[in-house]
Scaffold this motif. Structure first.
Motif, PDB file in Angstrom:
ATOM      1  N   PRO A  38       0.839  -1.211   0.000  1.00 20.80           N
ATOM      2  CA  PRO A  38       0.000   0.000   0.000  1.00 20.80           C
ATOM      3  C   PRO A  38       0.872   1.259   0.000  1.00 20.80           C
ATOM      4  N   SER A  44      -2.868   9.200  -4.938  1.00 22.93           N
ATOM      5  CA  SER A  44      -3.684   8.820  -3.783  1.00 22.93           C
ATOM      6  C   SER A  44      -3.824   9.951  -2.776  1.00 22.93           C
ATOM      7  N   GLU A  91     -10.080  -1.631   2.381  1.00 18.29           N
ATOM      8  CA  GLU A  91      -9.569  -2.862   1.795  1.00 18.29           C
ATOM      9  C   GLU A  91      -8.973  -3.747   2.884  1.00 18.29           C
ATOM     10  N   ASN A  98      -4.964   5.874   2.176  1.00 19.11           N
ATOM     11  CA  ASN A  98      -5.687   5.793   0.915  1.00 19.11           C
ATOM     12  C   ASN A  98      -7.195   5.834   1.137  1.00 19.11           C
ATOM     13  N   TRP A 169     -13.920  -1.603  -1.035  1.00 17.91           N
ATOM     14  CA  TRP A 169     -12.984  -2.166  -1.995  1.00 17.91           C
ATOM     15  C   TRP A 169     -12.383  -3.448  -1.418  1.00 17.91           C
ATOM     16  N   ALA A 252      -7.859  -5.097  -7.275  1.00 23.83           N
ATOM     17  CA  ALA A 252      -7.306  -3.865  -6.681  1.00 23.83           C
ATOM     18  C   ALA A 252      -6.861  -2.862  -7.739  1.00 23.83           C
ATOM     19  N   ASN A 255      -6.960   1.024  -6.817  1.00 25.82           N
ATOM     20  CA  ASN A 255      -6.210   1.549  -5.670  1.00 25.82           C
ATOM     21  C   ASN A 255      -4.941   2.239  -6.152  1.00 25.82           C
ATOM     22  N   TYR A 261      -2.525  -0.789  -9.827  1.00 24.52           N
ATOM     23  CA  TYR A 261      -3.372   0.313 -10.289  1.00 24.52           C
ATOM     24  C   TYR A 261      -3.411   0.381 -11.817  1.00 24.52           C
TER      25      TYR A 261
END
Length: 294
Positions: A38, A44, A91, A98, A169, A252, A255, A261
Motif C-alpha cells: 500500500p 492517492s 480494503e 488511501n 474495496w 485492486a 487503488n 493500479y
C-alpha cells in the motif's frame, strides 16, 4: 426495478454461510496481493484541505470497545446541514491514508463520508499482515455486522443524512454487500469494488436498493465466472443492478496506492461511482450504466 424487502436475520450474514470457504478466499487474496504494497503515490492524495473538513469520531461500540472512524464533510457545508451520507469500508490493508483520501474525495463531492474501521485500529503494511488481520476479522462476522449497523445509525441519525450509501474495496467490497444484506430496507445504494460475493438467491432476494458492481476481467480472486453468476442471480430477481467488468484490469485495479493500479479503468470506474451515487443519493439525472467496460 425494486424487490420486496424480506427480513434477514443477522445470523445469515456469516461469511462462512454466504460463501463456500472463507479460507479459500483468504488464500485467493494472498495470491492476488503477493507482490503488492500500500505505497502512497501522488494519485492517492486527498483534495485540497480547504475543500473538506475531517475529524476522528467514535461511531460505534463493539464488545465494549469504542470504534473510531474518519468523518469527512464538504468544507462549505453548514454544521447542521443535511447531506447524503456514505459508509466507506477499507480494503484488506485496513483504514489507511488511501481510504481516508477516498472519504475526502467523496466529501468534496458533497457527501458526509464515514470511513469505518473493521480492524480495531490496526493497519497492514505487508500482504502477510493484511492476511492475518482479514482472517481475524472474518472470524468475527457478528461484531463486524454490529460495527457497520452502528455506522449506519451514526450517519443517518447523528449526521442527519436523508439518504445513505455504502462503498468498499476488496475486503471492504464484500462487506459493502453484506451491509446491504444486513440493512436491506435502510441502505439506499451500494457500490462493490471487486469484493467477495454472495450468490445464494434466497439471500440476495432481500436486497431493496440499487447496486453497482465494479470488477476486473483479470481478477483471479473474484473471477469473472463468479461475477456473472452474481449478475444473473440479481437479474433473475429483478434487482436494480449495474455490473461493470474492466478488460485488462485485475484485483485492486482502482487503488492508486497499490502496485496493481490501472489508471484508465480506475478513473472510469470512479466517474461511474459518482454518477451512481448522484442518481440514488442526491436524485440527480444521468445516463444509466450497466454495460461491460473497456
Amino acid at each position: 426495478m425494486r424487490l420486496l424487502p424480506v427480513l434477514l436475520p443477522l445470523c445469515l450474514l456469516s461469511l462462512a454461510a454466504c460463501t463456500d470457504r472463507s479460507d479459500d478466499y483468504g488464500d485467493a487474496m494472498s495470491r492476488e496481493h503477493a507482490d503488492d504494497r500500500p505505497t502512497p503515490t501522488a494519485l492517492s492524495t486527498p483534495p485540497d484541505a480547504g475543500d473538506v473538513t475531517t475529524e476522528q469520531v467514535v461511531y460505534a461500540t463493539v464488545d465494549g470497545r469504542r470504534i473510531i472512524g474518519y468523518l469527512a464533510r464538504p468544507a462549505e457545508a453548514e454544521p447542521n446541514e443535511e447531506l447524503p451520507g456514505i459508509i466507506v469500508i477499507h480494503e484488506w490493508w485496513g483504514l489507511n491514508d488511501n481510504i481516508r483520501a477516498m472519504a475526502e474525495k467523496l466529501a468534496a463531492e458533497g457527501y458526509a463520508a464515514l470511513a469505518v474501521d473493521l480492524y480495531g485500529g490496526e493497519v497492514a503494511e505487508t500482504p502477510e499482515q493484511a492476511r492475518s488481520l482479514m482472517s481475524d476479522a472474518m472470524g468475527r462476522e457478528d461484531a463486524l455486522t454490529s460495527n457497520l449497523t452502528q455506522a449506519y445509525a451514526f450517519v443517518k441519525k447523528q449526521q442527519d443524512a436523508p439518504a445513505v450509501g455504502v462503498i468498499g474495496w476488496c475486503f471492504g467490497g464484500g462487506w459493502s454487500l453484506r451491509t446491504a444484506l444486513a440493512l436491506p430496507d435502510s441502505i439506499d445504494a451500494a457500490v462493490i469494488y471487486y469484493g467477495q460475493l454472495v450468490t445464494d438467491p434466497d439471500r440476495l432476494a432481500t436486497l431493496d436498493m440499487p447496486i453497482l458492481g465494479i470488477f476486473g476481467a483479470e481478477d483471479q480472486g473474484i473471477p469473472v465466472s463468479q461475477v456473472r453468476t452474481f449478475e444473473q442471480r440479481l437479474d433473475s430477481l429483478g434487482a436494480n443492478a449495474e455490473i461493470e467488468i474492466y478488460e485488462g484490469a485485475g484485483h485492486a485495479f482502482a487503488n492508486p496506492s497499490g502496485e496493481r493500479y490501472v489508471p484508465k479503468a480506475a478513473e472510469d470506474a470512479w466517474q461511474k461511482t459518482l454518477a451512481f451515487f448522484g442518481r440514488y443519493l442526491r436524485g440527480e439525472k444521468g445516463i444509466e450504466g450497466g454495460s461491460d467496460s473497456m
